[in-house]
Scaffold this active site. Structure first.
Site, PDB file in Angstrom:
ATOM      1  N   THR A 231      33.515 -37.008  36.198  1.00 36.84           N
ATOM      2  CA  THR A 231      34.968 -37.147  36.687  1.00 36.84           C
ATOM      3  C   THR A 231      35.109 -38.323  37.050  1.00 36.84           C
ATOM      4  O   THR A 231      34.283 -38.979  37.399  1.00 36.84           O
ATOM      5  CB  THR A 231      34.886 -35.997  38.087  1.00 36.84           C
ATOM      6  OG1 THR A 231      34.918 -34.618  37.544  1.00 36.84           O
ATOM      7  CG2 THR A 231      35.987 -36.278  38.842  1.00 36.84           C
ATOM      8  N   VAL A 260      38.980 -23.356  38.589  1.00 39.60           N
ATOM      9  CA  VAL A 260      39.564 -24.642  39.158  1.00 39.60           C
ATOM     10  C   VAL A 260      38.853 -25.322  40.054  1.00 39.60           C
ATOM     11  O   VAL A 260      38.146 -24.604  41.003  1.00 39.60           O
ATOM     12  CB  VAL A 260      41.121 -24.438  39.765  1.00 39.60           C
ATOM     13  CG1 VAL A 260      41.662 -25.801  40.150  1.00 39.60           C
ATOM     14  CG2 VAL A 260      42.008 -23.922  38.701  1.00 39.60           C
ATOM     15  N   GLY A 261      38.402 -26.527  39.949  1.00 40.61           N
ATOM     16  CA  GLY A 261      37.570 -27.204  40.863  1.00 40.61           C
ATOM     17  C   GLY A 261      38.072 -27.865  42.175  1.00 40.61           C
ATOM     18  O   GLY A 261      39.356 -27.607  42.240  1.00 40.61           O
ATOM     19  N   THR A 282      33.559 -36.584  43.743  1.00 37.53           N
ATOM     20  CA  THR A 282      33.143 -35.883  42.294  1.00 37.53           C
ATOM     21  C   THR A 282      31.746 -35.226  42.819  1.00 37.53           C
ATOM     22  O   THR A 282      31.028 -35.708  43.508  1.00 37.53           O
ATOM     23  CB  THR A 282      32.660 -37.142  41.523  1.00 37.53           C
ATOM     24  OG1 THR A 282      32.170 -36.511  40.211  1.00 37.53           O
ATOM     25  CG2 THR A 282      31.865 -38.103  41.983  1.00 37.53           C
ATOM     26  N   GLY A 283      31.571 -34.155  42.011  1.00 36.88           N
ATOM     27  CA  GLY A 283      30.421 -33.517  42.208  1.00 36.88           C
ATOM     28  C   GLY A 283      30.642 -31.800  41.837  1.00 36.88           C
ATOM     29  O   GLY A 283      31.740 -31.337  41.221  1.00 36.88           O
ATOM     30  N   GLY A 285      32.053 -28.747  42.367  1.00 43.06           N
ATOM     31  CA  GLY A 285      33.540 -28.479  43.188  1.00 43.06           C
ATOM     32  C   GLY A 285      33.645 -27.520  44.196  1.00 43.06           C
ATOM     33  O   GLY A 285      34.213 -27.685  45.055  1.00 43.06           O
TER      34      GLY A 285
HETATM   35  N1  ASP Z   1      34.242 -31.994  40.697  1.00 46.90           N
HETATM   36  C1  ASP Z   1      34.612 -31.706  39.430  1.00 46.90           C
HETATM   37  C2  ASP Z   1      34.783 -30.223  39.369  1.00 46.90           C
HETATM   38  O1  ASP Z   1      33.953 -29.393  40.080  1.00 46.90           O
HETATM   39  C3  ASP Z   1      33.589 -32.129  38.625  1.00 46.90           C
HETATM   40  C4  ASP Z   1      32.992 -33.445  38.800  1.00 46.90           C
HETATM   41  O2  ASP Z   1      33.111 -34.003  39.818  1.00 46.90           O
HETATM   42  O3  ASP Z   1      32.584 -33.828  37.711  1.00 46.90           O
HETATM   43  O4  ASP Z   1      35.638 -29.449  38.797  1.00 46.90           O
END
Ligand code: ASP
Length: 363
Positions: A231, A260-261, A282-283, A285
């Site tokens: 992300t 949906v994240g 980011t991570g 979600g």
């Molecule tokens: N946070 C994003 C999600 O869960 C994924 C990511 O950060 O790469 O959709």
């Protein structure tokens, strides 16, 4: 006595308020007066299983070059007097147009082999916000999120409706095939193959886990090695002292059922308020949504007067870690201090230091 307690609280020294803080690096401790805020710009390109050796030297060079290009372009826009919203729009579009990151062009695939993109932005001055979720034809979802904020009475739009609005706003739409890339397709195939190969016995073990813990079901352990996330996001402090944050993603490989994240959820993946800070996350979600991660970082500054680095560490290294999630955040406060924290192996990130030089880090 009350005065002493207040001072201790502000210093984070009052028992029960310190969260076992770690000392922040010297540069991050430095506070600038609000009458002389410095420009600040930080970006991330995702967190996850990015260990030394998992990238070839050529790949690492490519990532570093793209992050440097994006952070430099955004910072130059701030120097030229553009707003934080304009600056991170420029930087995020550079990352969205690159196949390296899980946003825009490089978005990961859903379980059904589609690309569904999410993005959001927030303006710290007005607390205005815009978000889109599950779009599959919008080349730069971050641009559409800004249009939702500025050109509609709404905060979030999803799917076909969001794309209808994009067309009305003359925002670039592309054939969904535009988002097809070999590495992302291969990553999905690998997961699907592994899932298929799982025996009934494994399925039984999994269903036992379901009854034991909701957290165990959020992402099968078998997916972990493929989750390099990717992300993208940015936070900015502009010359007028206004803060802004934005995040854009393809979500997580093999996501199902219109999932949906956190990225398009204001307060989870993105938050900005001139009173406190701007944050992009980011991570994994599901965890970031449950903990309202981005807003929580700002709340720790608002209610507990923590420094930006300590606030990000408390949320990521303590709260997120404790719940079992992984990922990271980038943040900036109204003085231009930067906070970066992650509990994953790595996080692609870049910022402009106090000498105005771009710094790119991965591990
Ligand atoms: N946070 C994003 C999600 O869960 C994924 C990511 O950060 O790469 O959709």
């Amino acid at each position: 006595m009350r005065k002493i307690a207040t001072i201790l609280l502000l210093l984070g020294l009052l028992p029960g308020f310190g969260f076992g803080q770690k000392a922040a690096p010297a540069e991050m401790k430095e506070l600038r007066g609000p009458q002389n805020p410095r420009l600040g710009f930080v970006i991330h390109g995702g967190a996850g299983v990015i260990s030394k050796g998992s990238l070839t030297p050529a790949q690492e060079k490519e990532y570093r070059a793209k992050l440097e290009e994006a952070v430099t372009a955004g910072y130059k826009a701030l120097q030229a007097g553009k707003s934080g919203l304009d600056a991170f729009g420029i930087a995020i579009r550079i990352l969205e147009d690159s196949p390296l990151f899980n946003a825009g062009k490089g978005a990961v695939f859903t379980n059904e082999g589609k690309n569904e993109l999410d993005a959001s932005i927030m303006d710290g001055k007005t607390l205005g916000a815009g978000a889109v979720a599950g779009v599959h034809r919008v080349k730069n979802p971050i641009t559409l999120a800004r249009a939702v904020m500025e050109k509609s009475p709404h905060v979030m739009m999803t799917g076909d409706g969001a794309e209808k609005f994009a067309a009305e706003q003359k925002i670039e739409l592309v054939d969904p095939k535009y988002f097809w890339t070999q590495p992302r397709w291969d990553a999905l195939q690998k997961i699907l193959k592994e899932e298929k190969e799982k025996s009934e016995k494994d399925a039984k073990v999994k269903s036992e886990k379901v009854s034991k813990s909701v957290i165990d079901t959020a992402r099968p352990a078998s997916e972990l090695p493929y989750n390099k996330f990717g992300t993208v996001g940015a936070v900015a402090l502009d010359k007028d002292g206004n803060m802004a944050a934005g995040t854009s993603t393809g979500g997580m490989t093999n996501k199902k059922y219109g999932r949906v994240g956190d990225a398009p959820i204001i307060g989870a993946g993105t938050y900005a308020s001139n009173a406190t800070c701007a944050v992009s996350a980011t991570g994994w979600g599901e965890y970031f949504i449950r903990l309202s991660v981005a807003r929580d970082v700002c709340s720790l500054i608002e209610y507990r007067a923590l420094t930006i680095q300590t606030a990000t560490d408390v949320v990521i290294k303590q709260k997120l870690q404790k719940l079992g999630g992984d990922g990271g955040v980038i943040a900036i406060d109204k003085f231009g201090n930067i906070g970066i924290s992650f509990n994953s192996e790595g996080m692609y990130r870049a910022y402009v230091n106090s000498e105005g030089k771009p710094v790119v880090e991965i591990y």
